[in-house]
Every structure is written in structure tokens, then in C-alpha cells.
Design a protein around this motif. Structure first.
Motif, PDB file in Angstrom:
ATOM      1  N   ALA A   1       0.856  -1.185   0.000  1.00  0.00           N
ATOM      2  CA  ALA A   1       0.000   0.000   0.000  1.00  0.00           C
ATOM      3  C   ALA A   1       0.892   1.235   0.000  1.00  0.00           C
ATOM      4  O   ALA A   1       1.982   1.231   0.599  1.00  0.00           O
ATOM      5  CB  ALA A   1      -0.927   0.019   1.208  1.00  0.00           C
TER       6      ALA A   1
ATOM      7  N   THR B   1      -4.762  -3.295   7.257  1.00  0.00           N
ATOM      8  CA  THR B   1      -5.517  -2.816   6.103  1.00  0.00           C
ATOM      9  C   THR B   1      -4.592  -1.963   5.230  1.00  0.00           C
ATOM     10  O   THR B   1      -3.545  -1.475   5.705  1.00  0.00           O
ATOM     11  CB  THR B   1      -6.715  -1.963   6.532  1.00  0.00           C
ATOM     12  OG1 THR B   1      -6.238  -0.752   7.139  1.00  0.00           O
ATOM     13  CG2 THR B   1      -7.600  -2.722   7.515  1.00  0.00           C
ATOM     14  N   PRO B   2      -4.959  -1.755   3.967  1.00  0.00           N
ATOM     15  CA  PRO B   2      -4.143  -0.870   3.126  1.00  0.00           C
ATOM     16  C   PRO B   2      -3.992   0.522   3.725  1.00  0.00           C
ATOM     17  O   PRO B   2      -2.901   1.118   3.649  1.00  0.00           O
ATOM     18  CB  PRO B   2      -4.920  -0.841   1.805  1.00  0.00           C
ATOM     19  CG  PRO B   2      -5.632  -2.144   1.753  1.00  0.00           C
ATOM     20  CD  PRO B   2      -6.027  -2.423   3.177  1.00  0.00           C
TER      21      PRO B   2
ATOM     22  N   ARG C   1      -9.686   5.033  -1.494  1.00  0.00           N
ATOM     23  CA  ARG C   1      -8.780   4.214  -2.295  1.00  0.00           C
ATOM     24  C   ARG C   1      -8.880   4.585  -3.766  1.00  0.00           C
ATOM     25  O   ARG C   1      -9.976   4.792  -4.283  1.00  0.00           O
ATOM     26  CB  ARG C   1      -9.088   2.730  -2.123  1.00  0.00           C
ATOM     27  CG  ARG C   1      -8.925   2.216  -0.704  1.00  0.00           C
ATOM     28  CD  ARG C   1      -9.138   0.712  -0.642  1.00  0.00           C
ATOM     29  NE  ARG C   1      -9.124   0.229   0.736  1.00  0.00           N
ATOM     30  CZ  ARG C   1      -9.201  -1.054   1.083  1.00  0.00           C
ATOM     31  NH1 ARG C   1      -9.305  -1.976   0.130  1.00  0.00           N
ATOM     32  NH2 ARG C   1      -9.185  -1.397   2.363  1.00  0.00           N
TER      33      ARG C   1
ATOM     34  N   ASP D   1      -7.630   3.221  -7.786  1.00  0.00           N
ATOM     35  CA  ASP D   1      -7.640   1.895  -8.401  1.00  0.00           C
ATOM     36  C   ASP D   1      -6.382   1.128  -7.998  1.00  0.00           C
ATOM     37  O   ASP D   1      -5.273   1.686  -8.014  1.00  0.00           O
ATOM     38  CB  ASP D   1      -7.697   2.016  -9.922  1.00  0.00           C
ATOM     39  CG  ASP D   1      -9.016   2.622 -10.399  1.00  0.00           C
ATOM     40  OD1 ASP D   1      -9.997   2.558  -9.635  1.00  0.00           O
ATOM     41  OD2 ASP D   1      -9.054   3.144 -11.527  1.00  0.00           O
ATOM     42  N   PHE D   2      -6.547  -0.136  -7.643  1.00  0.00           N
ATOM     43  CA  PHE D   2      -5.394  -0.933  -7.245  1.00  0.00           C
ATOM     44  C   PHE D   2      -4.656  -1.453  -8.480  1.00  0.00           C
ATOM     45  O   PHE D   2      -5.199  -1.466  -9.595  1.00  0.00           O
ATOM     46  CB  PHE D   2      -5.801  -2.082  -6.317  1.00  0.00           C
ATOM     47  CG  PHE D   2      -6.702  -3.107  -6.953  1.00  0.00           C
ATOM     48  CD1 PHE D   2      -6.187  -4.122  -7.734  1.00  0.00           C
ATOM     49  CD2 PHE D   2      -8.074  -3.069  -6.740  1.00  0.00           C
ATOM     50  CE1 PHE D   2      -7.010  -5.073  -8.310  1.00  0.00           C
ATOM     51  CE2 PHE D   2      -8.912  -4.014  -7.303  1.00  0.00           C
ATOM     52  CZ  PHE D   2      -8.378  -5.022  -8.096  1.00  0.00           C
TER      53      PHE D   2
ATOM     54  N   TYR E   1      -2.171  -1.199  -3.311  1.00  0.00           N
ATOM     55  CA  TYR E   1      -3.319  -0.353  -3.020  1.00  0.00           C
ATOM     56  C   TYR E   1      -2.862   1.094  -2.821  1.00  0.00           C
ATOM     57  O   TYR E   1      -2.199   1.401  -1.835  1.00  0.00           O
ATOM     58  CB  TYR E   1      -4.023  -0.818  -1.744  1.00  0.00           C
ATOM     59  CG  TYR E   1      -4.593  -2.208  -1.806  1.00  0.00           C
ATOM     60  CD1 TYR E   1      -5.857  -2.439  -2.335  1.00  0.00           C
ATOM     61  CD2 TYR E   1      -3.875  -3.289  -1.309  1.00  0.00           C
ATOM     62  CE1 TYR E   1      -6.390  -3.712  -2.378  1.00  0.00           C
ATOM     63  CE2 TYR E   1      -4.400  -4.570  -1.344  1.00  0.00           C
ATOM     64  CZ  TYR E   1      -5.661  -4.775  -1.883  1.00  0.00           C
ATOM     65  OH  TYR E   1      -6.179  -6.046  -1.918  1.00  0.00           O
TER      66      TYR E   1
ATOM     67  N   ILE F   1      -3.664   4.744  -1.611  1.00  0.00           N
ATOM     68  CA  ILE F   1      -4.615   5.388  -0.707  1.00  0.00           C
ATOM     69  C   ILE F   1      -4.438   6.903  -0.805  1.00  0.00           C
ATOM     70  O   ILE F   1      -3.350   7.420  -0.549  1.00  0.00           O
ATOM     71  CB  ILE F   1      -4.393   4.941   0.754  1.00  0.00           C
ATOM     72  CG1 ILE F   1      -4.386   3.406   0.856  1.00  0.00           C
ATOM     73  CG2 ILE F   1      -5.444   5.553   1.658  1.00  0.00           C
ATOM     74  CD1 ILE F   1      -5.658   2.732   0.432  1.00  0.00           C
TER      75      ILE F   1
END
Length: 208
Positions: free
Chosen positions: A25, A67-68, A92, A94-95, A105, A107
Motif C-alpha cells: 500500500a 488494512t491498506p 482508495r 484503483d489498485f 493499493y 490510498i
């Protein structure tokens, strides 16, 4: 097989990236600097083993149970010294499902400008320097885009006969798009360039 148990397990299981071995992330730091939104970038320390001297966003590998968002905030604190209470997570982007079997990910976070210089404390082991780019510049400037071909190269012991395909089997090639944003002698490119482009595209759609 207990189909009821299988169904229940699938209902409570969050789908991930198939065959993925790692998850990362990054924080995409948006800063209101002198009344204008900017993106904050860092330059990786030249002493790092991987990608030394490259432009990136703060981030890293997700830890178990993280979590991301938690990962992005933790890495931002470790790399830049920006505490999580000075960052408002906006959501978020787009991953990225990377060909090297990992997922990333991005953020988006609004960073309090008061957390920057002279309070910002980059880790010398990880960060060479940091810089800001006006969002207006990124909105007005199309990236330079390059492409290269991804060609499958099976090993000599690949089981062609077992699968029932010839050794001159026509594998489907892929292509990789590499956006590059030049900025004051630096280059924002690679995954960081892709994330930047994605954010810019989202912003443009909002104002169309």
C-alpha cells in the motif's frame, strides 16, 4: 464435501488477487500548499538495494492483519515522519495487479500542510529528499508514454508434450505502458507514474 460450509466460507471470504504472494500500500499525499493542491513525492535513498534514487510515494509491504490504509499511514510515518493524525484518508484509488504477482493499493490522503517543513522528518535510510508538484501542472500536462513488449519464455523443461501443444506454440504477448511525468530534472514514472495518471484521470472526470 460440505457444500453448506463451503458456501458460508465464500460468503465471508474477501476475494483477493489470484496467485498473489505479497500486498503493498502507498499513500498518495495531497497537500493544500499556499492555497493550491499539490502531490507530495519522495526520492528513495541511493543506499537502498531496490530502486535507489527513484521517485515514489511513501508506502511498503502490508503486515499481517493490516488494512491498506493502516499500512500506508504507518509507512508514511516511518519514511517521512508525518503522523497519522495529520492525514485525512479520502479513499482508495484503483489498485494495481502487478505481473510479479503482487497487488498494490494506492490510498489518497489529505496531508496537513503544517506537517511539512520544518516539522517533516524524512528517514535518511529510506528517503533522499521530497518535493511537491502542483496538481494543476499534472492536470494540464499529458505524460510521455512508452511501451515495451512482454514475451513469454518457457523453460526448456516445459511439458509441451504433456499439455499437447507444439514447441513453437504461439504464446500471447503482453504490453506494458510506462507513463513518465518530467518535473524539474526528475522523472515520475513506473508504478508511481501509473498511480499519478490514475488520480489525474479521476480528477478530470470529476470536472468534465
Amino acid at each position: 464435501m460440505d457444500l453448506d460450509a463451503l458456501e458460508q466460507a465464500l460468503k465471508t471470504r474477501a476475494p483477493g488477487l489470484m496467485d498473489s504472494h505479497r500486498a503493498y500500500a502507498v499513500l498518495v499525499p495531497l497537500v493544500d500548499y499556499h492555497g493550491e493542491p499539490h502531490l507530495l513525492y519522495e526520492v528513495r535513498a541511493k543506499t537502498l538495494r531496490r530502486q535507489p534514487g527513484e521517485v515514489c510515494f511513501p508506502g511498503g509491504r502490508m503486515e499481517n492483519g493490516e488494512t491498506p490504509e493502516e499500512c500506508a499511514l504507518r509507512e508514511t510515518w516511518e519514511e517521512l515522519g508525518i503522523p497519522s493524525d495529520r492525514v485525512k484518508v479520502l479513499g482508495r484509488l484503483d489498485f494495481i495487479a502487478h505481473r510479479a504477482n503482487f497487488i498494490m493499493y494506492p490510498i489518497l490522503g489529505l496531508v496537513d500542510a503544517g506537517a511539512l517543513s520544518p516539522h517533516l522528518r524524512p528517514s535518511p535510510d529510506e528517503v533522499e529528499e521530497y518535493f511537491l508538484v502542483p496538481l494543476s501542472h499534472l492536470l494540464e500536462t499529458e505524460p510521455i508514454e512508452y511501451e515495451y513488449e512482454l514475451i513469454p519464455t518457457p523453460a526448456e523443461n516445459f511439458p509441451y508434450e504433456l499439455i499437447g501443444i507444439p514447441r513453437d506454440y504461439k504464446w500471447q504477448h503482453g504490453r506494458e505502458n510506462v507513463p513518465v511525468y518530467p518535473w524539474q530534472g526528475r522523472a515520475i514514472w513506473g508504478l508511481t507514474g501509473r498511480i499519478t495518471r490514475n488520480f489525474v484521470q479521476i480528477c478530470k472526470k470529476l470536472y468534465q
